[in-house]
Write a protein that holds these residues in place. Structure first.
Motif, PDB file in Angstrom:
ATOM      1  N   ALA A 139      43.326  48.803  48.841  1.00 23.76           N
ATOM      2  CA  ALA A 139      42.183  49.668  48.542  1.00 23.76           C
ATOM      3  C   ALA A 139      42.534  51.106  48.747  1.00 23.76           C
ATOM      4  O   ALA A 139      43.559  51.481  49.487  1.00 23.76           O
ATOM      5  CB  ALA A 139      41.096  49.217  49.499  1.00 23.76           C
ATOM      6  N   ASP A 140      41.985  51.846  47.680  1.00 21.44           N
ATOM      7  CA  ASP A 140      42.052  53.159  47.864  1.00 21.44           C
ATOM      8  C   ASP A 140      40.766  53.909  48.958  1.00 21.44           C
ATOM      9  O   ASP A 140      39.704  53.135  48.757  1.00 21.44           O
ATOM     10  CB  ASP A 140      41.975  53.683  46.460  1.00 21.44           C
ATOM     11  N   TYR A 141      41.122  55.101  49.499  1.00 24.75           N
ATOM     12  CA  TYR A 141      39.711  55.446  50.156  1.00 24.75           C
ATOM     13  C   TYR A 141      38.736  56.183  49.386  1.00 24.75           C
ATOM     14  O   TYR A 141      39.306  56.839  48.438  1.00 24.75           O
ATOM     15  CB  TYR A 141      40.494  56.451  51.415  1.00 24.75           C
ATOM     16  N   LEU A 142      37.643  56.320  49.743  1.00 20.62           N
ATOM     17  CA  LEU A 142      36.747  56.928  49.019  1.00 20.62           C
ATOM     18  C   LEU A 142      36.358  58.254  49.594  1.00 20.62           C
ATOM     19  O   LEU A 142      36.383  58.536  50.805  1.00 20.62           O
ATOM     20  CB  LEU A 142      35.088  56.199  49.311  1.00 20.62           C
ATOM     21  N   GLU A 143      36.556  59.395  48.721  1.00 17.84           N
ATOM     22  CA  GLU A 143      36.557  60.777  49.278  1.00 17.84           C
ATOM     23  C   GLU A 143      34.779  60.776  49.974  1.00 17.84           C
ATOM     24  O   GLU A 143      33.887  60.259  49.582  1.00 17.84           O
ATOM     25  CB  GLU A 143      36.204  61.706  47.917  1.00 17.84           C
ATOM     26  N   HIS A 169      37.335  47.504  52.134  1.00 15.35           N
ATOM     27  CA  HIS A 169      38.283  48.102  52.839  1.00 15.35           C
ATOM     28  C   HIS A 169      38.521  49.780  52.332  1.00 15.35           C
ATOM     29  O   HIS A 169      38.761  50.419  53.421  1.00 15.35           O
ATOM     30  CB  HIS A 169      39.663  47.502  52.527  1.00 15.35           C
ATOM     31  N   SER A 170      37.875  49.946  51.414  1.00 16.19           N
ATOM     32  CA  SER A 170      37.872  51.598  50.977  1.00 16.19           C
ATOM     33  C   SER A 170      36.899  52.308  52.038  1.00 16.19           C
ATOM     34  O   SER A 170      37.316  53.671  52.229  1.00 16.19           O
ATOM     35  CB  SER A 170      37.364  51.515  49.396  1.00 16.19           C
ATOM     36  N   LEU A 171      36.023  51.616  52.500  1.00 13.81           N
ATOM     37  CA  LEU A 171      35.226  52.398  53.468  1.00 13.81           C
ATOM     38  C   LEU A 171      35.793  52.640  54.666  1.00 13.81           C
ATOM     39  O   LEU A 171      35.887  53.670  55.320  1.00 13.81           O
ATOM     40  CB  LEU A 171      33.948  51.507  53.716  1.00 13.81           C
ATOM     41  N   ARG A 172      36.428  51.602  55.364  1.00 15.65           N
ATOM     42  CA  ARG A 172      37.086  52.053  56.643  1.00 15.65           C
ATOM     43  C   ARG A 172      38.171  52.902  56.313  1.00 15.65           C
ATOM     44  O   ARG A 172      38.618  53.631  57.347  1.00 15.65           O
ATOM     45  CB  ARG A 172      37.831  50.389  57.073  1.00 15.65           C
ATOM     46  N   LYS A 173      38.862  53.021  55.100  1.00 16.92           N
ATOM     47  CA  LYS A 173      39.963  54.056  55.051  1.00 16.92           C
ATOM     48  C   LYS A 173      39.194  55.476  54.993  1.00 16.92           C
ATOM     49  O   LYS A 173      40.149  56.435  55.301  1.00 16.92           O
ATOM     50  CB  LYS A 173      40.731  53.674  53.669  1.00 16.92           C
ATOM     51  N   ALA A 174      38.044  55.407  54.225  1.00 20.25           N
ATOM     52  CA  ALA A 174      37.203  56.734  54.275  1.00 20.25           C
ATOM     53  C   ALA A 174      37.012  57.130  55.530  1.00 20.25           C
ATOM     54  O   ALA A 174      37.271  58.579  55.722  1.00 20.25           O
ATOM     55  CB  ALA A 174      36.028  56.472  53.566  1.00 20.25           C
ATOM     56  N   PHE A 175      36.691  56.307  56.397  1.00 25.46           N
ATOM     57  CA  PHE A 175      36.521  56.726  57.867  1.00 25.46           C
ATOM     58  C   PHE A 175      37.818  57.498  58.403  1.00 25.46           C
ATOM     59  O   PHE A 175      37.891  58.567  58.874  1.00 25.46           O
ATOM     60  CB  PHE A 175      36.060  55.619  58.843  1.00 25.46           C
ATOM     61  N   GLY A 176      38.710  56.797  58.201  1.00 25.80           N
ATOM     62  CA  GLY A 176      40.018  57.262  58.748  1.00 25.80           C
ATOM     63  C   GLY A 176      40.518  58.608  58.111  1.00 25.80           C
ATOM     64  O   GLY A 176      40.939  59.483  58.922  1.00 25.80           O
ATOM     65  N   ARG A 177      40.436  58.656  56.909  1.00 27.61           N
ATOM     66  CA  ARG A 177      40.818  60.023  56.164  1.00 27.61           C
ATOM     67  C   ARG A 177      39.942  61.113  56.652  1.00 27.61           C
ATOM     68  O   ARG A 177      40.408  62.293  56.885  1.00 27.61           O
ATOM     69  CB  ARG A 177      40.758  59.824  54.649  1.00 27.61           C
ATOM     70  N   LYS A 178      38.698  60.805  56.673  1.00 29.22           N
ATOM     71  CA  LYS A 178      37.909  61.821  57.184  1.00 29.22           C
ATOM     72  C   LYS A 178      38.018  62.330  58.744  1.00 29.22           C
ATOM     73  O   LYS A 178      38.101  63.691  58.854  1.00 29.22           O
ATOM     74  CB  LYS A 178      36.240  61.355  57.064  1.00 29.22           C
ATOM     75  N   VAL A 179      38.453  61.269  59.600  1.00 25.93           N
ATOM     76  CA  VAL A 179      38.675  61.924  60.904  1.00 25.93           C
ATOM     77  C   VAL A 179      40.043  62.680  60.771  1.00 25.93           C
ATOM     78  O   VAL A 179      40.152  63.728  61.598  1.00 25.93           O
ATOM     79  CB  VAL A 179      38.820  60.507  61.697  1.00 25.93           C
ATOM     80  N   PHE A 180      40.868  62.179  60.082  1.00 29.16           N
ATOM     81  CA  PHE A 180      42.292  62.903  59.991  1.00 29.16           C
ATOM     82  C   PHE A 180      42.155  64.113  59.442  1.00 29.16           C
ATOM     83  O   PHE A 180      42.480  65.091  60.069  1.00 29.16           O
ATOM     84  CB  PHE A 180      43.199  62.055  59.369  1.00 29.16           C
ATOM     85  N   LEU A 233      46.580  55.182  55.888  1.00 34.23           N
ATOM     86  CA  LEU A 233      45.830  55.989  55.430  1.00 34.23           C
ATOM     87  C   LEU A 233      46.313  56.686  53.955  1.00 34.23           C
ATOM     88  O   LEU A 233      45.720  57.644  53.381  1.00 34.23           O
ATOM     89  CB  LEU A 233      45.540  57.283  56.446  1.00 34.23           C
ATOM     90  N   GLY A 234      47.526  56.419  53.531  1.00 31.47           N
ATOM     91  CA  GLY A 234      48.227  56.796  52.216  1.00 31.47           C
ATOM     92  C   GLY A 234      48.817  58.226  52.576  1.00 31.47           C
ATOM     93  O   GLY A 234      49.335  58.801  51.901  1.00 31.47           O
ATOM     94  N   LEU A 235      48.969  58.638  54.023  1.00 31.01           N
ATOM     95  CA  LEU A 235      49.485  59.756  54.223  1.00 31.01           C
ATOM     96  C   LEU A 235      51.072  59.672  54.359  1.00 31.01           C
ATOM     97  O   LEU A 235      51.673  60.737  53.792  1.00 31.01           O
ATOM     98  CB  LEU A 235      49.253  60.156  55.725  1.00 31.01           C
ATOM     99  N   ARG A 236      51.815  58.723  54.402  1.00 28.07           N
ATOM    100  CA  ARG A 236      53.022  58.644  54.444  1.00 28.07           C
ATOM    101  C   ARG A 236      53.492  58.820  52.865  1.00 28.07           C
ATOM    102  O   ARG A 236      54.589  59.476  52.593  1.00 28.07           O
ATOM    103  CB  ARG A 236      53.627  57.180  55.199  1.00 28.07           C
ATOM    104  N   GLN A 237      52.799  58.029  52.032  1.00 27.51           N
ATOM    105  CA  GLN A 237      53.132  57.870  50.671  1.00 27.51           C
ATOM    106  C   GLN A 237      53.021  59.574  49.956  1.00 27.51           C
ATOM    107  O   GLN A 237      53.815  59.896  49.312  1.00 27.51           O
ATOM    108  CB  GLN A 237      52.398  57.066  49.729  1.00 27.51           C
ATOM    109  N   GLN A 238      51.897  60.252  50.615  1.00 28.59           N
ATOM    110  CA  GLN A 238      51.757  61.522  50.041  1.00 28.59           C
ATOM    111  C   GLN A 238      52.872  62.453  50.409  1.00 28.59           C
ATOM    112  O   GLN A 238      53.474  63.168  49.763  1.00 28.59           O
ATOM    113  CB  GLN A 238      50.325  61.859  50.967  1.00 28.59           C
ATOM    114  N   GLU A 239      53.311  62.291  51.874  1.00 23.56           N
ATOM    115  CA  GLU A 239      54.436  62.945  52.464  1.00 23.56           C
ATOM    116  C   GLU A 239      55.584  62.843  51.481  1.00 23.56           C
ATOM    117  O   GLU A 239      56.514  63.767  51.229  1.00 23.56           O
ATOM    118  CB  GLU A 239      54.795  62.483  53.819  1.00 23.56           C
ATOM    119  N   LEU A 240      55.981  61.468  51.100  1.00 23.67           N
ATOM    120  CA  LEU A 240      57.047  61.279  50.354  1.00 23.67           C
ATOM    121  C   LEU A 240      57.104  61.943  48.826  1.00 23.67           C
ATOM    122  O   LEU A 240      58.205  62.434  48.507  1.00 23.67           O
ATOM    123  CB  LEU A 240      57.229  59.690  50.281  1.00 23.67           C
TER     124      LEU A 240
END
Length: 195
Positions: free
Chosen positions: A10-14, A138-149, A179-186
């Motif tokens: 799942a991808d996160y929702l902006e 699962h996109s919703l749970r990831k949206a929560f995490g991305r927003k907090v971060f 959260l897809g942060l590691r992929q973004q960093e790479l």
């Protein structure tokens, strides 16, 4: 069910997209899905726990406690005061008679299945032209995490530690991958090269 050897994470929702979607769904009378998407993004719970929410859990206090179905761990969730207003609006619009009733009932009076919710999310994605590749519960749970971060600014590392604990991950590194942060960093590594 996913196709063998296919990517289905799942991808996160902006966050702003989510807020606009909540308003549109409410405006169009789809109160339960407006509430479901909001609860997923504001609480960061798994779908198995979202499906167990009752109106009394959401309306009687500014927080509620549940035992996570997957982990068996007790979790206290605080309800954002602005989002609590939306919960009350949905409750009133649905003219719920029993406050102990589950929030996410189907037309048949049964709690919606995860599969049905995912079908509805795909319909919503198409209907409202939501720009997200893999949209699911699962996109919703990831949206929560991305927003907090993203909202943590200079405290990003502390936010990752807190999210790791909330998500019950074994390490902060797992949370970064989640959260897809590691992929973004790479991928940013490629931007270091000159031509």
């Amino acid at each position: 069910m996913s196709v063998k050897n296919s990517h289905t994470a799942a991808d996160y929702l902006e966050w702003n997209t989510m807020l606009n979607l909540l308003r549109k769904l409410y405006r169009d009378g789809d109160y339960r899905m407006s509430l479901f998407i909001g609860c997923g993004c504001f609480f960061g719970l798994r779908v198995s726990d979202l499906r167990r929410l009752t109106w009394s859990m959401l309306l009687n206090d500014d927080k509620f406690t549940l035992t996570e179905q997957k982990t068996g761990k007790r979790r206290v969730v605080k309800i954002n005061s602005d989002f609590q207003k939306h919960i009350k609006q949905c409750y009133e619009a649905l003219t719920v008679e029993n406050i102990e009733e589950a929030c996410f009932l189907s037309r048949k009076g049964m709690v919606m299945s995860t599969q049905r919710i995912n079908v509805r999310l795909k319909e919503i994605k198409k209907r409202y032209n939501i720009k997200i590749d893999n949209f699911s519960c699962h996109s919703l749970r990831k949206a929560f995490g991305r927003k907090v971060f993203e909202s943590s600014g200079e405290n990003a590392q502390m936010a990752l530690v807190k999210l790791s604990e909330l998500f019950n991950h074994s390490s902060v590194a797992i949370t970064k991958i989640y959260l897809g942060l590691r992929q973004q960093e790479l991928l940013e590594t490629y931007d270091l090269l000159d031509f």
